[in-house]
Each structure stands twice: as C-alpha cells, then as structure tokens.
Scaffold this motif. Structure first.
Motif, PDB file in Angstrom:
ATOM      1  N   ALA A  27     -21.959 -57.478 -15.093  1.00  0.00           N
ATOM      2  CA  ALA A  27     -21.642 -58.829 -15.563  1.00  0.00           C
ATOM      3  C   ALA A  27     -22.059 -59.079 -17.010  1.00  0.00           C
ATOM      4  CB  ALA A  27     -22.315 -59.854 -14.654  1.00  0.00           C
ATOM      5  N   GLN A  28     -22.832 -58.176 -17.583  1.00  0.00           N
ATOM      6  CA  GLN A  28     -23.331 -58.357 -18.962  1.00  0.00           C
ATOM      7  C   GLN A  28     -22.178 -58.669 -19.918  1.00  0.00           C
ATOM      8  OE1 GLN A  28     -26.763 -57.916 -19.397  1.00  0.00           O
ATOM      9  NE2 GLN A  28     -26.534 -58.799 -21.413  1.00  0.00           N
ATOM     10  N   GLY A  29     -22.339 -59.715 -20.700  1.00  0.00           N
ATOM     11  CA  GLY A  29     -21.274 -60.122 -21.619  1.00  0.00           C
ATOM     12  C   GLY A  29     -20.342 -61.151 -21.021  1.00  0.00           C
ATOM     13  N   GLY A  30     -20.582 -61.485 -19.738  1.00  0.00           N
ATOM     14  CA  GLY A  30     -19.710 -62.456 -19.071  1.00  0.00           C
ATOM     15  C   GLY A  30     -20.482 -63.323 -18.089  1.00  0.00           C
ATOM     16  N   ILE A  31     -19.787 -63.723 -17.025  1.00  0.00           N
ATOM     17  CA  ILE A  31     -20.384 -64.594 -16.008  1.00  0.00           C
ATOM     18  C   ILE A  31     -20.537 -63.831 -14.702  1.00  0.00           C
ATOM     19  CG2 ILE A  31     -19.921 -66.587 -14.502  1.00  0.00           C
ATOM     20  CD1 ILE A  31     -18.719 -68.044 -16.878  1.00  0.00           C
ATOM     21  N   LEU A  32     -21.726 -63.934 -14.095  1.00  0.00           N
ATOM     22  CA  LEU A  32     -21.935 -63.445 -12.733  1.00  0.00           C
ATOM     23  C   LEU A  32     -21.750 -64.645 -11.814  1.00  0.00           C
ATOM     24  CD1 LEU A  32     -22.807 -60.985 -10.931  1.00  0.00           C
ATOM     25  CD2 LEU A  32     -25.102 -61.968 -10.969  1.00  0.00           C
ATOM     26  N   PHE A  33     -20.671 -64.602 -11.028  1.00  0.00           N
ATOM     27  CA  PHE A  33     -20.310 -65.716 -10.146  1.00  0.00           C
ATOM     28  C   PHE A  33     -20.775 -65.365  -8.735  1.00  0.00           C
ATOM     29  CE2 PHE A  33     -17.405 -68.014  -7.336  1.00  0.00           C
ATOM     30  CZ  PHE A  33     -17.360 -69.284  -7.913  1.00  0.00           C
ATOM     31  N   ILE A  34     -21.798 -66.062  -8.250  1.00  0.00           N
ATOM     32  CA  ILE A  34     -22.392 -65.744  -6.942  1.00  0.00           C
ATOM     33  C   ILE A  34     -21.810 -66.694  -5.901  1.00  0.00           C
ATOM     34  CG2 ILE A  34     -24.564 -65.422  -5.684  1.00  0.00           C
ATOM     35  CD1 ILE A  34     -25.808 -65.413  -8.680  1.00  0.00           C
ATOM     36  N   ASP A  35     -20.877 -66.178  -5.128  1.00  0.00           N
ATOM     37  CA  ASP A  35     -20.187 -66.994  -4.127  1.00  0.00           C
ATOM     38  C   ASP A  35     -21.045 -67.113  -2.877  1.00  0.00           C
ATOM     39  OD1 ASP A  35     -18.158 -68.580  -3.324  1.00  0.00           O
ATOM     40  OD2 ASP A  35     -16.743 -66.974  -2.860  1.00  0.00           O
ATOM     41  N   GLU A  36     -21.000 -68.295  -2.237  1.00  0.00           N
ATOM     42  CA  GLU A  36     -21.821 -68.540  -1.033  1.00  0.00           C
ATOM     43  C   GLU A  36     -23.283 -68.176  -1.311  1.00  0.00           C
ATOM     44  OE1 GLU A  36     -20.263 -69.651   2.164  1.00  0.00           O
ATOM     45  OE2 GLU A  36     -18.814 -70.192   0.627  1.00  0.00           O
ATOM     46  N   ALA A  37     -23.783 -68.640  -2.454  1.00  0.00           N
ATOM     47  CA  ALA A  37     -25.114 -68.248  -2.941  1.00  0.00           C
ATOM     48  C   ALA A  37     -26.240 -68.623  -1.981  1.00  0.00           C
ATOM     49  CB  ALA A  37     -25.361 -68.879  -4.313  1.00  0.00           C
ATOM     50  N   HIS A  38     -26.016 -69.640  -1.148  1.00  0.00           N
ATOM     51  CA  HIS A  38     -27.062 -70.067  -0.212  1.00  0.00           C
ATOM     52  C   HIS A  38     -27.434 -68.971   0.789  1.00  0.00           C
ATOM     53  CE1 HIS A  38     -23.112 -71.087   1.353  1.00  0.00           C
ATOM     54  NE2 HIS A  38     -23.600 -70.910   2.564  1.00  0.00           N
ATOM     55  N   HIS A  39     -26.507 -68.006   1.002  1.00  0.00           N
ATOM     56  CA  HIS A  39     -26.797 -66.905   1.939  1.00  0.00           C
ATOM     57  C   HIS A  39     -27.851 -65.935   1.393  1.00  0.00           C
ATOM     58  CE1 HIS A  39     -23.959 -68.061   4.916  1.00  0.00           C
ATOM     59  NE2 HIS A  39     -22.878 -67.830   4.193  1.00  0.00           N
ATOM     60  N   LEU A  40     -28.159 -66.057   0.113  1.00  0.00           N
ATOM     61  CA  LEU A  40     -29.170 -65.164  -0.467  1.00  0.00           C
ATOM     62  C   LEU A  40     -30.552 -65.434   0.118  1.00  0.00           C
ATOM     63  CD1 LEU A  40     -28.341 -65.164  -4.294  1.00  0.00           C
ATOM     64  CD2 LEU A  40     -28.017 -63.286  -2.682  1.00  0.00           C
ATOM     65  N   TYR A  41     -30.744 -66.657   0.578  1.00  0.00           N
ATOM     66  CA  TYR A  41     -32.086 -67.057   1.005  1.00  0.00           C
ATOM     67  C   TYR A  41     -32.112 -67.326   2.504  1.00  0.00           C
ATOM     68  CZ  TYR A  41     -36.598 -69.474   0.772  1.00  0.00           C
ATOM     69  OH  TYR A  41     -37.910 -69.842   0.944  1.00  0.00           O
ATOM     70  N   LYS A  42     -32.844 -66.515   3.242  1.00  0.00           N
ATOM     71  CA  LYS A  42     -32.945 -66.688   4.701  1.00  0.00           C
ATOM     72  C   LYS A  42     -34.422 -66.728   5.107  1.00  0.00           C
ATOM     73  CE  LYS A  42     -28.487 -64.598   5.801  1.00  0.00           C
ATOM     74  NZ  LYS A  42     -27.754 -63.588   6.556  1.00  0.00           N
ATOM     75  N   PRO A  43     -35.066 -67.872   4.912  1.00  0.00           N
ATOM     76  CA  PRO A  43     -36.510 -67.965   5.138  1.00  0.00           C
ATOM     77  C   PRO A  43     -36.928 -67.715   6.590  1.00  0.00           C
ATOM     78  CG  PRO A  43     -35.567 -70.144   4.772  1.00  0.00           C
ATOM     79  CD  PRO A  43     -34.486 -69.155   4.482  1.00  0.00           C
ATOM     80  N   GLU A  44     -35.981 -67.927   7.503  1.00  0.00           N
ATOM     81  CA  GLU A  44     -36.332 -67.742   8.921  1.00  0.00           C
ATOM     82  C   GLU A  44     -36.507 -66.269   9.298  1.00  0.00           C
ATOM     83  OE1 GLU A  44     -31.990 -67.333   8.520  1.00  0.00           O
ATOM     84  OE2 GLU A  44     -33.416 -68.832   7.779  1.00  0.00           O
ATOM     85  N   ASN A  45     -36.018 -65.378   8.412  1.00  0.00           N
ATOM     86  CA  ASN A  45     -36.143 -63.945   8.678  1.00  0.00           C
ATOM     87  C   ASN A  45     -37.120 -63.331   7.666  1.00  0.00           C
ATOM     88  OD1 ASN A  45     -35.876 -61.216   9.075  1.00  0.00           O
ATOM     89  ND2 ASN A  45     -33.650 -61.155   8.836  1.00  0.00           N
ATOM     90  N   GLU A  46     -38.323 -63.040   8.113  1.00  0.00           N
ATOM     91  CA  GLU A  46     -39.348 -62.564   7.173  1.00  0.00           C
ATOM     92  C   GLU A  46     -39.073 -61.157   6.657  1.00  0.00           C
ATOM     93  OE1 GLU A  46     -42.833 -61.166  10.257  1.00  0.00           O
ATOM     94  OE2 GLU A  46     -42.608 -63.305   9.860  1.00  0.00           O
ATOM     95  N   ARG A  47     -38.162 -60.424   7.331  1.00  0.00           N
ATOM     96  CA  ARG A  47     -37.825 -59.079   6.858  1.00  0.00           C
ATOM     97  C   ARG A  47     -36.545 -59.076   6.013  1.00  0.00           C
ATOM     98  NH1 ARG A  47     -37.877 -54.663  11.338  1.00  0.00           N
ATOM     99  NH2 ARG A  47     -37.649 -53.402   9.460  1.00  0.00           N
ATOM    100  N   ASP A  48     -36.152 -60.248   5.582  1.00  0.00           N
ATOM    101  CA  ASP A  48     -34.935 -60.349   4.767  1.00  0.00           C
ATOM    102  C   ASP A  48     -35.277 -60.088   3.294  1.00  0.00           C
ATOM    103  OD1 ASP A  48     -32.038 -61.247   4.606  1.00  0.00           O
ATOM    104  OD2 ASP A  48     -32.982 -62.542   3.121  1.00  0.00           O
ATOM    105  N   TYR A  49     -34.381 -59.379   2.604  1.00  0.00           N
ATOM    106  CA  TYR A  49     -34.644 -58.992   1.213  1.00  0.00           C
ATOM    107  C   TYR A  49     -33.930 -59.882   0.194  1.00  0.00           C
ATOM    108  CZ  TYR A  49     -36.269 -54.927   3.792  1.00  0.00           C
ATOM    109  OH  TYR A  49     -36.913 -54.117   4.684  1.00  0.00           O
ATOM    110  N   GLY A  50     -33.319 -60.950   0.679  1.00  0.00           N
ATOM    111  CA  GLY A  50     -32.594 -61.847  -0.226  1.00  0.00           C
ATOM    112  C   GLY A  50     -33.474 -62.470  -1.289  1.00  0.00           C
ATOM    113  N   SER A  51     -34.717 -62.781  -0.904  1.00  0.00           N
ATOM    114  CA  SER A  51     -35.624 -63.424  -1.875  1.00  0.00           C
ATOM    115  C   SER A  51     -35.917 -62.500  -3.056  1.00  0.00           C
ATOM    116  CB  SER A  51     -36.930 -63.837  -1.191  1.00  0.00           C
ATOM    117  OG  SER A  51     -37.536 -62.729  -0.589  1.00  0.00           O
TER     118      SER A  51
END
Length: 214
Positions: free
Chosen positions: A133-157
């Motif tokens: 994405a360097q030089g442009g825009i990184l468009f993160i679709d459905e970005a809320h899925h990156l964060y799953k606090p209920e799963n402590e083994r999730d690597y989204g954070s």
C-alpha cells in the motif's frame, strides 16, 4: 494535470483556489465520481469539503505558511454496497495529485489479509500489505473484525498495534481508511482509542433510497 508546486511557482499575484482545483486535475476526478456514483449527495459534498481543505492546506505548506497538520487517515462507515471503495479510490487520486501520496493506488484488505492463525504469522502478513500500500491508501474493509477481545488467543490486536505504529510514525506516503458498519466500527474505536484519535476525517455512507436506485 499539473504539479501544484510548479503551478504555484509560476503564479504571480493572488492564488485562485478554483483554478488550482481545475489545473491539478482534482475537479476532473470529483466530476467523474459524481457521474459514476448514483446519489450519495452527502458523501460527495463531504469528499469535496475534504479535498478543498487538503488543497488549501497544501498551498499553505508549499508557501511555507502554517498548516493544520491534521491526520489524513479516515473512517468510512456504512453497509456493504454503498460505494465506499469507489470513493476511496477517487480520494487516493486526489491525494496523489496534491502531492500527499506518490502513487495514489488503493490496496483493499480484510482481516484475512492481515491476521495470521498462529504465533508469529500476523506481523509478516500485515507488513506485507503495508508495503504493497506504500504510496497509496490501505483500505481495511470490515475493520471491526480485526479486534476480537472475547478470544484471548486472537492475533488481531497485533495487527491493530502495527497499523497504529504506521499511523503514528509514517505520516507520509501511506494513508489508512477503516471501513465497516457504523455501530460496529464505533465499538472498535471505543476499544482502540489510539486508532480513533488518529483519524482525521469521518465519512458516513447512508443506504441508497428507492428513488436513487430506480
């Protein structure tokens, strides 16, 4: 279109903002957006506002006057199919023509492109997409899925942490847009205040009306 810096250096007397709009090709980009997208009047007005502020700020910067120095990272809220990706692609071109970005391309990603399933997989995946994405825009679709606090083994954070570092440090030549449904993205921002504090512009995409679709 011509380079804004060259245009300003050849201009004597006052600067005509309207002229800058046309000469840098921004007017053509936004006119094309108007023609290609049905409805979305609020969004189109908002994009013109953002473009005008960025143009004005860029002129001040090139003339070595004080600038707003506001963050260029953005948030697009709305349901799928409301034109968010199309608008992001046009904004990437506007930002390129103003000299904020060198390429002006759009790299569209979801959680799967950024987050690994095992320890040590997430950082390389996220860094690879940031490099693309360097030089442009990184468009993160459905970005809320990156964060799953209920799963402590999730690597989204871990991915969020890397994106945050980019938002903090690499303020040049890479812009992030977080996209998703309004309520879910707001929850994501509440859980990640570092991200929300670095977003300069919020654009809300309402659903199309029946009249706009017929």
């Amino acid at each position: 279109s011509i380079n804004l810096k060259d245009f300003l250096s050849n201009t004597t007397g006052g600067i005509d903002i309207r002229d800058c709009y046309v000469k840098t090709g921004i007017e053509q980009i936004l006119t094309t957006l108007d023609q290609e997208l049905v409805g979305l009047q609020d969004v189109k007005t908002r994009v013109r506002e953002i473009s005008s502020v960025l143009l004005f700020d860029r002129i001040r910067e090139l003339q070595e006057l004080g600038t707003l120095n506001s963050s260029l990272h953005m948030s697009f809220t709305g349901r799928p199919g409301t034109g968010k990706t199309s608008v992001a692609a046009k904004l990437a071109l506007v930002l390129r023509n103003l000299g904020y970005l060198t390429k002006g391309h759009l790299t569209n990603v979801t959680r799967e492109d950024l987050v690994g399933q095992y320890v040590g997989h997430t950082a390389p995946k996220t860094k690879e997409q940031l490099k693309k994405a360097q030089g442009g825009i990184l468009f993160i679709d459905e970005a809320h899925h990156l964060y799953k606090p209920e799963n402590e083994r999730d690597y989204g954070s871990e991915a969020v942490e890397l994106l945050l570092q980019v938002m903090e440090n690499q303020r040049d030549d890479l812009i992030l847009i977080f996209s998703g449904p309004k309520e879910k993205l707001e929850t994501f921002y509440n859980c990640n205040p570092g991200v929300s504090s670095r977003i300069g512009n919020h654009v809300n995409f309402k659903d199309y009306t029946v009249e706009e679709l017929t």
